[in-house]
Design a protein around this motif. Structure first.
Motif, PDB file in Angstrom:
ATOM      1  N   VAL A 370      -9.983 -16.567  21.494  1.00  0.00           N
ATOM      2  CA  VAL A 370      -9.107 -17.313  20.589  1.00  0.00           C
ATOM      3  C   VAL A 370      -9.820 -18.525  20.009  1.00  0.00           C
ATOM      4  O   VAL A 370      -9.794 -18.775  18.799  1.00  0.00           O
ATOM      5  N   ARG A 371     -10.473 -19.302  20.849  1.00  0.00           N
ATOM      6  CA  ARG A 371     -11.089 -20.542  20.345  1.00  0.00           C
ATOM      7  C   ARG A 371     -12.420 -20.308  19.639  1.00  0.00           C
ATOM      8  O   ARG A 371     -12.908 -21.187  18.927  1.00  0.00           O
ATOM      9  N   GLU A 372     -13.036 -19.122  19.823  1.00  0.00           N
ATOM     10  CA  GLU A 372     -14.289 -18.824  19.139  1.00  0.00           C
ATOM     11  C   GLU A 372     -14.078 -18.294  17.724  1.00  0.00           C
ATOM     12  O   GLU A 372     -15.049 -18.086  16.990  1.00  0.00           O
ATOM     13  N   LEU A 373     -12.824 -18.060  17.328  1.00  0.00           N
ATOM     14  CA  LEU A 373     -12.572 -17.630  15.953  1.00  0.00           C
ATOM     15  C   LEU A 373     -13.126 -18.678  14.991  1.00  0.00           C
ATOM     16  O   LEU A 373     -13.001 -19.889  15.239  1.00  0.00           O
ATOM     17  N   PRO A 374     -13.733 -18.252  13.871  1.00  0.00           N
ATOM     18  CA  PRO A 374     -14.309 -19.221  12.929  1.00  0.00           C
ATOM     19  C   PRO A 374     -13.290 -20.244  12.436  1.00  0.00           C
ATOM     20  O   PRO A 374     -13.612 -21.409  12.232  1.00  0.00           O
ATOM     21  N   HIS A 375     -12.060 -19.790  12.241  1.00  0.00           N
ATOM     22  CA  HIS A 375     -10.965 -20.673  11.864  1.00  0.00           C
ATOM     23  C   HIS A 375      -9.853 -20.494  12.884  1.00  0.00           C
ATOM     24  O   HIS A 375      -9.720 -19.424  13.488  1.00  0.00           O
ATOM     25  N   PRO A 376      -9.040 -21.518  13.113  1.00  0.00           N
ATOM     26  CA  PRO A 376      -7.993 -21.407  14.140  1.00  0.00           C
ATOM     27  C   PRO A 376      -7.009 -20.279  13.835  1.00  0.00           C
ATOM     28  O   PRO A 376      -6.823 -19.904  12.676  1.00  0.00           O
ATOM     29  N   LEU A 377      -6.401 -19.752  14.896  1.00  0.00           N
ATOM     30  CA  LEU A 377      -5.456 -18.660  14.745  1.00  0.00           C
ATOM     31  C   LEU A 377      -4.277 -19.057  13.865  1.00  0.00           C
ATOM     32  O   LEU A 377      -3.693 -18.229  13.169  1.00  0.00           O
ATOM     33  N   VAL A 378      -3.919 -20.350  13.856  1.00  0.00           N
ATOM     34  CA  VAL A 378      -2.820 -20.828  13.012  1.00  0.00           C
ATOM     35  C   VAL A 378      -3.324 -21.173  11.607  1.00  0.00           C
ATOM     36  O   VAL A 378      -2.556 -21.719  10.806  1.00  0.00           O
ATOM     37  N   THR A 379      -4.576 -20.884  11.303  1.00  0.00           N
ATOM     38  CA  THR A 379      -5.278 -21.073  10.033  1.00  0.00           C
ATOM     39  C   THR A 379      -5.608 -22.538   9.765  1.00  0.00           C
ATOM     40  O   THR A 379      -4.857 -23.441  10.135  1.00  0.00           O
ATOM     41  N   LEU A 380      -6.719 -22.750   9.125  1.00  0.00           N
ATOM     42  CA  LEU A 380      -7.142 -24.096   8.761  1.00  0.00           C
ATOM     43  C   LEU A 380      -6.248 -24.656   7.659  1.00  0.00           C
ATOM     44  O   LEU A 380      -5.967 -25.858   7.610  1.00  0.00           O
ATOM     45  N   GLU A 381      -5.785 -23.771   6.764  1.00  0.00           N
ATOM     46  CA  GLU A 381      -4.956 -24.213   5.642  1.00  0.00           C
ATOM     47  C   GLU A 381      -3.698 -24.939   6.101  1.00  0.00           C
ATOM     48  O   GLU A 381      -3.294 -25.936   5.504  1.00  0.00           O
ATOM     49  N   TYR A 382      -3.092 -24.436   7.177  1.00  0.00           N
ATOM     50  CA  TYR A 382      -1.799 -24.988   7.599  1.00  0.00           C
ATOM     51  C   TYR A 382      -1.877 -25.720   8.935  1.00  0.00           C
ATOM     52  O   TYR A 382      -0.844 -26.048   9.517  1.00  0.00           O
ATOM     53  N   LEU A 383      -3.092 -25.998   9.416  1.00  0.00           N
ATOM     54  CA  LEU A 383      -3.230 -26.687  10.692  1.00  0.00           C
ATOM     55  C   LEU A 383      -2.586 -28.071  10.648  1.00  0.00           C
ATOM     56  O   LEU A 383      -1.891 -28.483  11.589  1.00  0.00           O
ATOM     57  N   ASP A 384      -2.796 -28.800   9.568  1.00  0.00           N
ATOM     58  CA  ASP A 384      -2.171 -30.128   9.432  1.00  0.00           C
ATOM     59  C   ASP A 384      -0.652 -30.039   9.500  1.00  0.00           C
ATOM     60  O   ASP A 384       0.012 -30.887  10.106  1.00  0.00           O
ATOM     61  N   ALA A 385      -0.097 -29.021   8.862  1.00  0.00           N
ATOM     62  CA  ALA A 385       1.359 -28.860   8.854  1.00  0.00           C
ATOM     63  C   ALA A 385       1.883 -28.554  10.254  1.00  0.00           C
ATOM     64  O   ALA A 385       2.942 -29.044  10.644  1.00  0.00           O
ATOM     65  N   PHE A 386       1.133 -27.767  11.030  1.00  0.00           N
ATOM     66  CA  PHE A 386       1.516 -27.513  12.422  1.00  0.00           C
ATOM     67  C   PHE A 386       1.492 -28.811  13.219  1.00  0.00           C
ATOM     68  O   PHE A 386       2.423 -29.107  13.981  1.00  0.00           O
ATOM     69  N   LEU A 387       0.427 -29.601  13.046  1.00  0.00           N
ATOM     70  CA  LEU A 387       0.293 -30.843  13.801  1.00  0.00           C
ATOM     71  C   LEU A 387       1.365 -31.856  13.428  1.00  0.00           C
ATOM     72  O   LEU A 387       1.798 -32.653  14.259  1.00  0.00           O
ATOM     73  N   ALA A 388       1.800 -31.831  12.174  1.00  0.00           N
ATOM     74  CA  ALA A 388       2.809 -32.793  11.717  1.00  0.00           C
ATOM     75  C   ALA A 388       4.181 -32.523  12.330  1.00  0.00           C
ATOM     76  O   ALA A 388       5.047 -33.404  12.307  1.00  0.00           O
ATOM     77  N   ILE A 389       4.388 -31.340  12.886  1.00  0.00           N
ATOM     78  CA  ILE A 389       5.692 -30.986  13.462  1.00  0.00           C
ATOM     79  C   ILE A 389       6.084 -31.956  14.570  1.00  0.00           C
ATOM     80  O   ILE A 389       7.263 -32.267  14.744  1.00  0.00           O
ATOM     81  N   GLN A 390       5.101 -32.464  15.314  1.00  0.00           N
ATOM     82  CA  GLN A 390       5.419 -33.353  16.431  1.00  0.00           C
ATOM     83  C   GLN A 390       6.061 -34.662  15.973  1.00  0.00           C
ATOM     84  O   GLN A 390       6.714 -35.342  16.768  1.00  0.00           O
ATOM     85  N   SER A 391       5.899 -35.020  14.708  1.00  0.00           N
ATOM     86  CA  SER A 391       6.463 -36.273  14.226  1.00  0.00           C
ATOM     87  C   SER A 391       7.887 -36.102  13.700  1.00  0.00           C
ATOM     88  O   SER A 391       8.525 -37.081  13.315  1.00  0.00           O
ATOM     89  N   LEU A 392       8.401 -34.862  13.686  1.00  0.00           N
ATOM     90  CA  LEU A 392       9.777 -34.638  13.236  1.00  0.00           C
ATOM     91  C   LEU A 392      10.746 -35.098  14.314  1.00  0.00           C
ATOM     92  O   LEU A 392      10.525 -34.876  15.502  1.00  0.00           O
ATOM     93  N   SER A 393      11.831 -35.710  13.914  1.00  0.00           N
ATOM     94  CA  SER A 393      12.710 -36.397  14.857  1.00  0.00           C
ATOM     95  C   SER A 393      13.774 -35.505  15.482  1.00  0.00           C
ATOM     96  O   SER A 393      14.487 -35.932  16.376  1.00  0.00           O
ATOM     97  N   SER A 394      13.895 -34.267  15.022  1.00  0.00           N
ATOM     98  CA  SER A 394      14.920 -33.368  15.542  1.00  0.00           C
ATOM     99  C   SER A 394      14.275 -32.068  15.987  1.00  0.00           C
ATOM    100  O   SER A 394      13.384 -31.542  15.327  1.00  0.00           O
ATOM    101  N   ARG A 395      14.730 -31.546  17.130  1.00  0.00           N
ATOM    102  CA  ARG A 395      14.177 -30.280  17.601  1.00  0.00           C
ATOM    103  C   ARG A 395      14.488 -29.151  16.635  1.00  0.00           C
ATOM    104  O   ARG A 395      13.681 -28.238  16.427  1.00  0.00           O
ATOM    105  N   LYS A 396      15.658 -29.187  16.045  1.00  0.00           N
ATOM    106  CA  LYS A 396      15.999 -28.162  15.057  1.00  0.00           C
ATOM    107  C   LYS A 396      15.037 -28.202  13.875  1.00  0.00           C
ATOM    108  O   LYS A 396      14.585 -27.162  13.389  1.00  0.00           O
TER     109      LYS A 396
END
Length: 638
Positions: A370-396
């Motif tokens: 998984v970690r040896e993939l050239p780009h992350p499994l969640v894709t480089l294009e949307y990696l920032d968007a995945f990381l930004a989820i933690q700053s959302l104030s509601s679990r929903k």
């Protein structure tokens, strides 16, 4: 705490050569200037013991890299120039014609957008237009002209009371099923509902003031709420149930909706492109998923998940999932390197002796893949968007954003991620014996999923700590709520159906004369026979009868009387009975699916609980076909 800080400092020393992604590339408009560790709502959700496992895993990853003794190729993220990001976004959303002057093809999509979705599109078009005018490029259509065309087009088919109502939720044409939004205290709900029928961004706009005062509470595995998927009589649609042409529409709508959701919340949503670097084109490790699957298709045509990935999972499970410390206890680095080289040389030949690969070794190799993939499994294009989820104030909100991001992933990434998550859930189901809880598995897998080969960055201790807690919490959600996250929301399905309806209307007008001339050229006898058959079919339909065929499995076709309680699973059971002695074996019965084909959908595999009469009323022109469905696990390498 002292032990955790010590490990963090040690990790920061090692990470100068480590592929850790920098979280600082995405900023919240509402929280600009605040460090991520102050804004994360997920840090108190994971105890110190669990985070200690995270740093142990990172340390093991670094030792593995040092043992390989390779100079990692750095992946450069291209920062888009002014206007480039908007142009790329419009292209990915299928709306590039809005700025190229060819708006005709985009009118159908625009006519199905909700208010917040249309606003998101309009912002990008306006930004792109102003940028091009500054650069003295060729004239660009005014955004007001573009959206006035959309209003004019929709007014031809529906009564309009105002310009705003034209841009409002046109999915109401199919939306007799819309329900009112209920706002509940998520911190006190062991079982909660999630609304898939109303646009997430519209829900967020309605809840904006309330959400600003919500803070997630610390929780362990048991206290995470269970979200009920709403029962939809027309059937639940999963990613992978749809034909490629409809899934392409889903991706466009998911991108627009994701952007609208982040706009509403106040997060700057930009996806990045990686500059292409020299990558491996053959082998098993460090090869892009697309190329790896091309290799696999020569061995097993149609497989959706890399064969070596499937085999590693099955090998781990064959040894039993009750072994204590699976995933947590690493294999010896030098042994893992040797086994990987052996896999590269012998896997496709089928000459590998799997008995020599111990269970903990196989688990270590799985993580390494998984970690040896050239780009992350969640894709480089949307990696920032995945990381930004933690700053959302509601679990929903976090789950809604994750749902859209999963739908945005390329098929091979999404299918491989799903295979991984299903395995992890089976592992967690044996937690009483293997001592691997949801928290344990999440903190161990987070660095493997969100760190990737070749991306090097330097970050502060605070940023790295936020990265650890944030990605671990995202990993928890991906595992626990995977059934929800792989569901195509009802409001998006309604928009897809509406697009198909509008496209069919346009196509019918263009081909009306050709069809008429073709009919006039028919032989009279053949015409009479077809006319008689159509009358019989129409007569059957009027009596509430549908005809189900299975051309690839049997010559038998069935006339099915629709009733209020008839489900897709009932039709499959009747089909099995009709086959009698020639029916399919039990082991392959799950591969057979009843498909809805044509009408206002391309093709959709129905879940067994779909109420056929309700679906027929939604799509009366569909055909109903039973056929096999491709499975992931179809490779046996002994």
């Amino acid at each position: 705490m002292v032990k955790m800080v010590t490990k963090l400092v040690h990790y920061l020393h090692l990470s100068r050569r480590c592929g850790q992604y920098n979280m600082n590339q995405m900023h919240s408009k509402n929280n600009m200037g605040k460090p991520y560790y102050e804004r994360s709502f997920s840090q108190d959700s994971l105890d110190e013991l669990s985070m200690d496992d995270y740093w142990n895993e990172v340390e093991h990853i670094q030792k593995t890299k040092e043992n390989v003794q390779e100079d990692p190729e750095e992946v450069f993220v291209k920062v888009p120039e002014e206007g480039e990001a908007e142009a790329e976004w419009l292209k990915d959303a299928g709306l590039l014609g809005l700025v190229s002057g060819d708006t005709h093809e985009n009118i159908t999509l625009l006519s199905t957008l909700t208010r917040t979705q249309a606003q998101a599109v309009q912002r990008r078009v306006e930004t792109f237009t102003m940028t091009m005018r500054k650069k003295n490029k060729q004239p660009i259509p005014d955004v007001r002209d573009i959206f006035s065309q959309q209003v004019s087009r929709t007014s031809e088919t529906a009564a309009a009371t105002s310009d705003e109502s034209e841009l409002d939720d046109t999915t109401e044409k199919l939306g007799d099923h819309l329900i009112s939004l209920e706002i509940k205290d998520e911190g006190t709900q062991p079982m909660a509902d999630i609304n898939l029928e109303i646009s997430y961004s519209e829900q967020a706009a309605n809840m904006k003031e309330k959400l600003s005062n919500v803070k997630l509470k610390g929780e362990d595995d048991a206290s995470l709420p269970n979200y009920r998927l709403p029962k939809d009589k027309t059937g639940t649609t999963k990613a992978g149930d749809l034909a490629p042409q409809d899934m392409k529409k889903v991706r466009s709508l998911a991108l627009i909706e994701m952007t609208a959701l982040y706009d509403t919340i106040g997060i700057d949503f930009k996806h990045h492109k990686a500059i292409k670097v020299k990558i491996k084109e053959t082998g098993l490790f460090g090869v892009p998923l697309s190329l790896l699957l091309e290799q696999d298709h020569k061995k097993v045509p149609g497989t959706k998940v890399p064969l070596v990935f499937q085999k590693l999972i099955s090998h781990i499970e064959e040894e039993g999932l009750n072994t204590e410390g699976i995933l947590r206890i690493p294999g010896l680095a030098s042994r893992i390197k040797s086994l990987c080289e052996e896999l590269e040389a012998k896997f496709y030949k089928g000459s590998l002796n799997w008995e020599n690969i111990h269970q903990h070794d196989a688990a270590s190799i799985l993580k390494l893949f998984v970690r040896e993939l050239p780009h992350p499994l969640v894709t480089l294009e949307y990696l920032d968007a995945f990381l930004a989820i933690q700053s959302l104030s509601s679990r929903k909100l976090q789950l809604q954003a994750l749902n859209l991001l999963v739908l945005l992933l390329p098929d091979q990434n999404r299918d491989t991620l799903k295979a991984l998550l299903e395995f992890l859930q089976r592992l967690i189901d044996n937690r009483e014996s293997n001592k691997m809880t949801l928290n344990n598995v999440s903190v161990i897998m987070a660095p493997n999923l969100f760190m990737f080969k070749g991306n090097c960055s330097k970050s502060s201790a605070k940023t790295q700590f936020a990265m650890a807690t944030g990605t671990s919490n995202i990993m928890r959600y991906l595992i626990k709520y995977q059934d929800l996250l792989w569901t195509v929301p009802k409001f998006i399905m309604n928009q897809v159906r509406q697009q198909n309806i509008e496209s069919h209307k346009k196509l019918s007008k263009e081909k009306a004369m050709k069809k008429l001339l073709k009919k006039m050229s028919y032989d009279k006898d053949k015409h009479d026979r077809n006319h008689t058959e159509r009358n019989l079919t129409d007569s059957a339909t009027l009596r509430g009868v549908i005809r189900v065929q299975a051309p690839s499995l049997s010559k038998v076709s069935m006339a099915i009387q629709l009733t209020e309680e008839l489900k897709a699973g009932d039709i499959l059971a009747r089909f099995q009975q009709c086959l009698g002695k020639n029916r399919l074996p039990e082991s392959s019965s799950k591969e057979v699916c009843l498909y809805e084909i044509g009408g206002n959908i391309g093709e959709r595999c129905l879940d067994d609980d779909t109420y056929m009469k309700d679906l027929y009323q939604l799509n009366p022109k569909a055909e109903w076909v039973i056929k096999p469905r491709c499975r992931w696990h179809c490779f046996n390498n002994t």
